[in-house]
Design an enzyme around this catalytic site. Structure first.
Site, PDB file in Angstrom:
ATOM      1  N   GLU A 227       0.947  -1.069  -0.098  1.00  0.00           N
ATOM      2  CA  GLU A 227       0.188  -0.242  -0.403  1.00  0.00           C
ATOM      3  C   GLU A 227       0.705   0.893  -0.410  1.00  0.00           C
ATOM      4  OE1 GLU A 227      -3.123  -0.428   0.174  1.00  0.00           O
ATOM      5  OE2 GLU A 227      -3.140  -2.680   0.454  1.00  0.00           O
TER       6      GLU A 227
ATOM      7  N   CYS B 236      -1.940   9.544   4.160  1.00  0.00           N
ATOM      8  CA  CYS B 236      -2.043   8.399   3.150  1.00  0.00           C
ATOM      9  C   CYS B 236      -2.892   9.428   2.058  1.00  0.00           C
ATOM     10  CB  CYS B 236      -1.604   7.387   1.986  1.00  0.00           C
ATOM     11  SG  CYS B 236      -2.584   6.268   3.724  1.00  0.00           S
TER      12      CYS B 236
HETATM   13  P1  NAD Z   1       8.486   4.524   3.603  1.00  0.00           P
HETATM   14  O1  NAD Z   1       8.630   4.239   2.574  1.00  0.00           O
HETATM   15  O2  NAD Z   1       9.655   5.650   4.027  1.00  0.00           O
HETATM   16  O3  NAD Z   1       9.090   4.192   5.224  1.00  0.00           O
HETATM   17  C1  NAD Z   1       7.849   2.511   5.065  1.00  0.00           C
HETATM   18  C2  NAD Z   1       8.617   1.046   6.093  1.00  0.00           C
HETATM   19  O4  NAD Z   1       9.230   0.524   5.202  1.00  0.00           O
HETATM   20  C3  NAD Z   1       9.403   1.745   7.189  1.00  0.00           C
HETATM   21  O5  NAD Z   1       9.189   0.467   8.175  1.00  0.00           O
HETATM   22  C4  NAD Z   1      10.881   1.367   6.869  1.00  0.00           C
HETATM   23  O6  NAD Z   1      12.248   1.822   7.544  1.00  0.00           O
HETATM   24  C5  NAD Z   1      10.879   0.744   5.219  1.00  0.00           C
HETATM   25  N1  NAD Z   1      12.309   0.811   4.072  1.00  0.00           N
HETATM   26  C6  NAD Z   1      12.508   1.483   3.920  1.00  0.00           C
HETATM   27  N2  NAD Z   1      13.372   1.615   3.015  1.00  0.00           N
HETATM   28  C7  NAD Z   1      13.091  -0.362   2.872  1.00  0.00           C
HETATM   29  C8  NAD Z   1      14.037  -0.887   2.278  1.00  0.00           C
HETATM   30  N3  NAD Z   1      15.149  -0.928   1.537  1.00  0.00           N
HETATM   31  N4  NAD Z   1      13.471  -2.436   2.534  1.00  0.00           N
HETATM   32  C9  NAD Z   1      12.737  -2.630   3.143  1.00  0.00           C
HETATM   33  N5  NAD Z   1      12.020  -1.760   4.244  1.00  0.00           N
HETATM   34  C10 NAD Z   1      12.458   0.000   4.584  1.00  0.00           C
HETATM   35  O7  NAD Z   1       6.860   5.431   4.113  1.00  0.00           O
HETATM   36  P2  NAD Z   1       6.890   6.518   5.502  1.00  0.00           P
HETATM   37  O8  NAD Z   1       7.679   7.403   5.353  1.00  0.00           O
HETATM   38  O9  NAD Z   1       7.018   6.043   6.530  1.00  0.00           O
HETATM   39  O10 NAD Z   1       5.051   6.193   5.413  1.00  0.00           O
HETATM   40  C11 NAD Z   1       4.887   7.162   5.032  1.00  0.00           C
HETATM   41  C12 NAD Z   1       4.738   6.856   2.829  1.00  0.00           C
HETATM   42  O11 NAD Z   1       3.821   5.486   3.677  1.00  0.00           O
HETATM   43  C13 NAD Z   1       3.771   8.036   2.446  1.00  0.00           C
HETATM   44  O12 NAD Z   1       3.781   7.792   1.074  1.00  0.00           O
HETATM   45  C14 NAD Z   1       2.577   7.262   2.100  1.00  0.00           C
HETATM   46  O13 NAD Z   1       1.646   7.623   1.672  1.00  0.00           O
HETATM   47  C15 NAD Z   1       1.645   5.829   2.380  1.00  0.00           C
HETATM   48  N6  NAD Z   1       0.963   5.169   3.562  1.00  0.00           N
HETATM   49  C16 NAD Z   1       0.003   4.419   2.680  1.00  0.00           C
HETATM   50  C17 NAD Z   1      -0.994   4.041   3.436  1.00  0.00           C
HETATM   51  C18 NAD Z   1      -1.713   2.949   1.934  1.00  0.00           C
HETATM   52  O14 NAD Z   1      -2.284   2.759   2.564  1.00  0.00           O
HETATM   53  N7  NAD Z   1      -1.831   3.342   1.058  1.00  0.00           N
HETATM   54  C19 NAD Z   1      -1.167   4.164   4.711  1.00  0.00           C
HETATM   55  C20 NAD Z   1      -0.412   5.051   5.334  1.00  0.00           C
HETATM   56  C21 NAD Z   1       1.705   5.663   4.257  1.00  0.00           C
END
Ligand code: NAD
Length: 980
Positions: A742, A776
């Site tokens: 997501e 999001c």
């Molecule tokens: P992010 O992608 O920076 O981090 C999300 C998670 O991924 C964290 O736990 C992070 O440590 C991990 N991560 C980072 N790099 C990684 C890698 N290389 N491999 C594996 N895991 C890794 O996102 P964020 O800043 O925590 O959240 C904000 C984003 O999330 C926004 O883009 C928002 O739109 C999205 N979001 C989407 C939904 C949805 O349901 N569509 C809901 C909430 C947030």
């Protein structure tokens, strides 16, 4: 008099009033008049009534004749609407472009305006003046109510305030010499001729019971100023009662204002009690106790209450107890009880009774007589345009009658008009029963009796009710939770692997974004070694876990939900500190977490039993699901409890083991989630708590051959990278990894020319800057049709400027900090870039010096192609784009890589239908904000580059964590079919 004598007297008085009323005289329903005809149609035909009310609600906003006729047809020329033949005939001639269109539009406007004018005395005080003077001449007093829009900003509240001040200056000059003595005085003395009804909520746009003291201090200050001027000018101020949500604030502001020494002894002020409220008696007693102490003779008006639908709908939606009586008979009986109580106190208060119901009037009059209270010592109030013959009957009998008289423009008057029309066409209206249906005097005068109705039970999944911050105890408990959590900051949180706490050399420091020097907690940081350990533990535990009956697993989810519920305030307080959520936002996240656990527990019990397919002889086909095995949940920080709770619980419910990696920015919330599961009795090894760096431990787990599924929520870049890496099988891997991802959004709300800006402006504000725009689902583009562009923009800016920015632990805060310094820098740069691409028309720069604050910004006139209008920003920044028409608006809205949420504000049925069909969004919201999806009600998730996967909190979600399997058995044995 005893009660049976009072009842006999009530019957006698009722008959006398009815005799004085001439049935055929109530102009409201007179057949020959257009209005009477339409009201009759509404009463006979529910679908027509709904269409008619919706049409007149939007009519004043329509600028061109073409729009008037188009909307007219959209509402009435539809299957299912039983349009009266007279109207359908006319409609056939209304083809776009025909010369009949302007004439028809004019006629429609004129008729509705005439209808509105029968309930609204004038567009301003000058035009209302002749009506007010006429009322005086006919022996009645008046109370002027200034109709207006909802105040969405402080500018708008100030404008209201000035209008009230002007009215207090002007109204005492509206006098006629032939004022009847019956309305000019009572046992307390002179009654001011000028009487102004005030809607307190309009005086302060940010009124919110959550910020109880803050709201009260502003409201009280402004009210005091009005009252002081009223005292100087000889006017009466009457506070109207409004929605239940702010009832407590209105009562409290009134008593605080009246306690001010500068208003000591002032009696020309009043308050309202609504008899449809179950707690109205308590409120009345409180006011009477105050009045008994001060003995100055303030006025208390008793009414039934005008927002029955609104109160019952909004309370049911929230899962709160409905505060109104469900059966009208109960309200009527309460009205008579409270009337008696009010009259009993008439040596300390002036009693006023607002009603058009002859039974209620007769009961009030009989009770007054039984208490020896004269006609002049209480007041009967009716509404302008509805009183007609009743007013004549009662003034003729020597009673003091006051007519509540609205004044205002048509647009702002429509909500009032619709309320009046609803009232008059309701099955329970006295006027309808008597004047239209011709019910007998016995029937309309019968004493109220009604068995209380039980609240209808909602059968579907019921969401956890949000905290009700109107309740003092709830606010103080929340505040205690915040204080208690503040005392627990700075602790260490080890990893949790195979039932053991594991410490690491590397630590993640979680800080409070509002006070960066404050450490919320330090979590251990998992590396590849710890990941391997967790995988080994999961491998040892998963088989046993997957064999547990679904009911057992569901039981653990339910117990975990219970543990979160018991600690809900404390957990919300942790969110306040760790990610900067305001109280209400934090509460919603905890609630959603509880919902996910309960919902998936129910779902696994529904999905787990195997199903038999087909009914062919000689074979048995069983369709069932088996879990995938071991997987990883990678979560973001923005819903630090709910999102991981949903992902983890779904995977566990399906019988999988989970390695849970919370975001580096919210490890403490992740710890609390895992704690709830362990407390609920989850076997060791099934769930590991592995906070750590995404690029290290996250990436390692994604690539690991033992991992069967990856459930990710986060940014597009990271999500797409995970999908790519997961697709490549590692050495020794015997399966294809399943990925649910997501990701982000660039969500738009379209505001069309028929939109109700009173709804659209707060809806866009809440969607765009709630939790600082870091959802999001947040709205980051408002696409506004040309004809309402300037009006919308002006009000949007006013509303954003009025928001209170500050630390989220303060209940007054509406906008807190963004998550970290990097986000703050990124947003500042984006705003600068936006200022080059479009017109930066708002940037609030007054923010607290410490903390990662970014004030709300609005960039207007952007070209749809520019970066700011297409890329996710994740902050309180709104791009406003202008569209010529709906086609263009939909084109702009769909011109992004994402399809997560979307919204439309419109009162055009055709536009609603079209946008619902054509706008690319996984979750589309009409005439409401676009955030805050609820589990089971609005399953959530997007498509395009917003994600792959079925919707969270919906019926298909669990399937992503299971493998469907079919077992076919030949049931023939030696020639006979042994199938059972
Ligand atoms: P992010 O992608 O920076 O981090 C999300 C998670 O991924 C964290 O736990 C992070 O440590 C991990 N991560 C980072 N790099 C990684 C890698 N290389 N491999 C594996 N895991 C890794 O996102 P964020 O800043 O925590 O959240 C904000 C984003 O999330 C926004 O883009 C928002 O739109 C999205 N979001 C989407 C939904 C949805 O349901 N569509 C809901 C909430 C947030």
């Amino acid at each position: 008099m005893d009660s049976s004598e009072i009842e006999r007297e009530a019957q006698r008085v009722g008959r006398e009033i009815l005799t004085r009323l001439k049935r055929e005289r109530h102009s409201l329903f007179e057949k020959e008049w257009w209005q009477g005809q339409v009201l009759r149609w509404c009463m006979e035909n529910e679908s027509f009534k709904v269409a008619f009310f919706r049409f007149i609600d939007v009519l004043p906003n329509l600028k061109s004749s073409g729009d008037v006729v188009r909307l007219f047809r959209e509402y009435f020329d539809r299957p299912g609407i039983n349009t009266p033949p007279l109207l359908s005939l006319g409609m056939k001639t209304l083809i776009p472009g025909s010369p009949a269109v302007p004439l028809a539009a004019k006629a429609i406007r004129a008729n509705v305006e005439m209808m509105a004018r029968s309930f609204i005395a004038g567009r301003d005080l000058d035009t209302a003046r002749p009506h007010l003077e006429k009322l005086n001449r006919s022996g009645a007093a008046w109370s002027v109510s200034m109709l207006g829009e909802v105040a969405v900003s402080e500018e708008e509240s100030e404008a209201y305030f000035r209008r009230y001040l002007d009215a207090i200056e002007q109204l005492p000059g509206f006098s006629t010499d032939d004022l009847s003595s019956a309305i000019s005085g009572d046992r307390f003395g002179t009654i001011p001729r000028a009487n102004l009804a005030v809607k307190l909520s309009s005086l302060y746009s940010q009124t919110d019971p959550l910020d109880w003291e803050g709201s009260l201090s502003v409201l009280t200050e402004r009210l005091v100023r009005l009252l002081i001027l009223a005292r100087e000018r000889g006017a009466h101020i009457h506070l109207d009662m409004e929605h239940y949500a702010i009832k407590g604030l209105i009562l409290e502001a009134f008593s605080r204002a009246m306690n001010r020494p500068e208003l000591s002894g002032f009696r020309d002020a009043g308050i309202v009690i609504q008899a449809y409220l179950r707690d109205s008696e308590e409120d009345l007693e409180r006011i009477l106790a105050w009045a008994a102490k001060h003995r100055c003779g303030i006025t208390v008006r008793l009414v039934r209450g005008a927002y029955w639908d609104y109160e019952s709908v909004t309370h049911r939606q929230n899962g709160w107890t409905v505060p109104v009586y469900l059966v009208k008979g109960e309200t009527d009986a309460n009205y008579e009880r409270l009337a008696d109580r009010l009259l009993a106190a008439s040596d300390t208060v002036r009693a006023a009774f607002g009603t058009h119901n002859v039974r209620s009037l007769a009961s009030v009059i009989a009770t007054a007589r039984s208490r020896g209270i004269s006609e002049r010592d209480f007041e009967i109030q009716m509404l302008f345009g509805m009183a007609g013959p009743l007013q004549d009957a009662l003034t003729g009998m020597g009673f003091r009658v006051r007519i509540y008289t609205p004044v205002g423009e048509l647009i702002t008057g429509m909500a009032y008009l619709v309320r009046r029309l609803l009232e008059n066409t309701s099955n329970e209206s006295f006027l309808r029963s008597y004047f239209v249906e011709g019910q007998s005097p016995e029937s309309v005068l019968a004493a109220p009796a009604a068995a209380p109705l039980r609240e209808p039970k909602i059968e579907s999944f019921q969401n956890e009710p949000p905290l009700d911050f109107r309740v003092d105890r709830v606010r103080s408990q929340f505040s205690d939770a915040v204080a208690s959590v503040r005392g627990q900051l700075g602790r260490d949180y080890p990893l949790w692997i195979a039932g053991e706490a594991v410490r690491t050399d590397d630590w993640i420091v979680s800080i409070n974004p509002a006070h960066p020097s404050e450490v919320v907690g330090r979590s251990a940081s998992a590396g590849t070694q710890e990941a391997d350990r967790a995988i080994a533990a999961a491998e040892a535990a998963v088989m046993e876990w997957s064999r547990q009956p679904a009911g057992e697993r569901a039981g653990i989810l339910r117990r975990a939900a219970e543990s979160l519920r018991t600690r809900r305030m404390e957990l919300s307080a942790w969110e306040v500190f760790e990610v900067g959520k305001t109280w209400r936002e934090a509460d919603r996240d905890v609630n959603e977490a509880i919902d996910f656990l309960r919902y998936y527990a129910d779902e696994i019990e529904r999905k787990a039993p195997s199903r038999r397919l087909g009914d062919y002889p000689g074979e048995r086909n069983l369709y069932s699901y088996v879990p995938i095995g071991i997987g990883v949940v990678i979560a973001p920080w923005n819903f630090p409890l709910a999102i991981p709770a949903g992902m983890v619980s779904a995977a566990l419910a399906a019988g999988n083991a989970v390695l849970f990696k919370p975001s580096e920015l919210s490890p403490v919330m992740g710890y609390h989630l895992v704690k709830a599961f362990t407390e609920a009795g989850l076997p060791e090894g099934v769930l590991a708590y592995l906070p750590g760096r995404g690029e290290i431990v996250g990436d390692y787990l994604v690539r690991h051959p033992a991992i069967g599924y990856i459930t990710f929520t986060g940014s597009r870049e990271v999500g797409l990278g995970i999908i790519e890496r997961a697709a490549r099988p590692a050495e020794g891997q015997r399966h294809v990894k399943r990925v649910v991802a997501e990701m982000g959004g660039k969500n738009a709300i379209i505001v069309d020319e028929t939109a109700d800006l009173d709804l659209a402006v707060p809806g866009v504000v809440q969607s765009a800057v709630g939790f600082q725009g870091q959802k999001c689902s947040a709205c980051s583009r408002a696409i506004v049709l040309e004809s309402v562009y300037d009006a919308f923009l002006g009000r949007l800016i006013g509303a954003l400027k009025s928001l209170r920015i500050g630390p989220p632990e303060d209940p007054a805060t509406e906008l807190g900090p963004v998550i970290d310094a990097a986000a703050q820098r990124r947003l500042r740069t984006a705003i600068e870039e936006g200022a080059r691409e479009g017109r930066l028309i708002l940037q609030v720069t007054e923010v607290p010096p410490e903390g990662f604050y970014v004030g709300p910004a609005v960039i207007a006139d952007l070209a749809p192609e520019c970066r700011i209008a297409r890329e996710e920003l994740f902050g309180p920044v709104v791009a406003v784009l202008r569209a010529k028409n709906l086609d263009e608006a939909i084109r702009i809205a769909n011109n992004t890589d994402y399809a997560l949420t979307g919204g439309l504000y419109s009162r055009s049925p055709a536009a609603i239908e079209r946008v619902s069909r054509e706008m690319t969004a996984g979750n589309l919201y009409i005439n409401r904000g676009i955030t805050g999806a609820l589990v089971g009600r609005q399953p959530f998730g997007g498509y395009r580059l917003s994600g792959v996967g079925s919707k969270a909190g919906g019926p298909d979600y669990l399937l992503q964590f299971m493998i469907p399997k079919v077992v076919t058995e030949n049931t023939m044995r030696r020639g006979f079919d042994s199938a059972d």
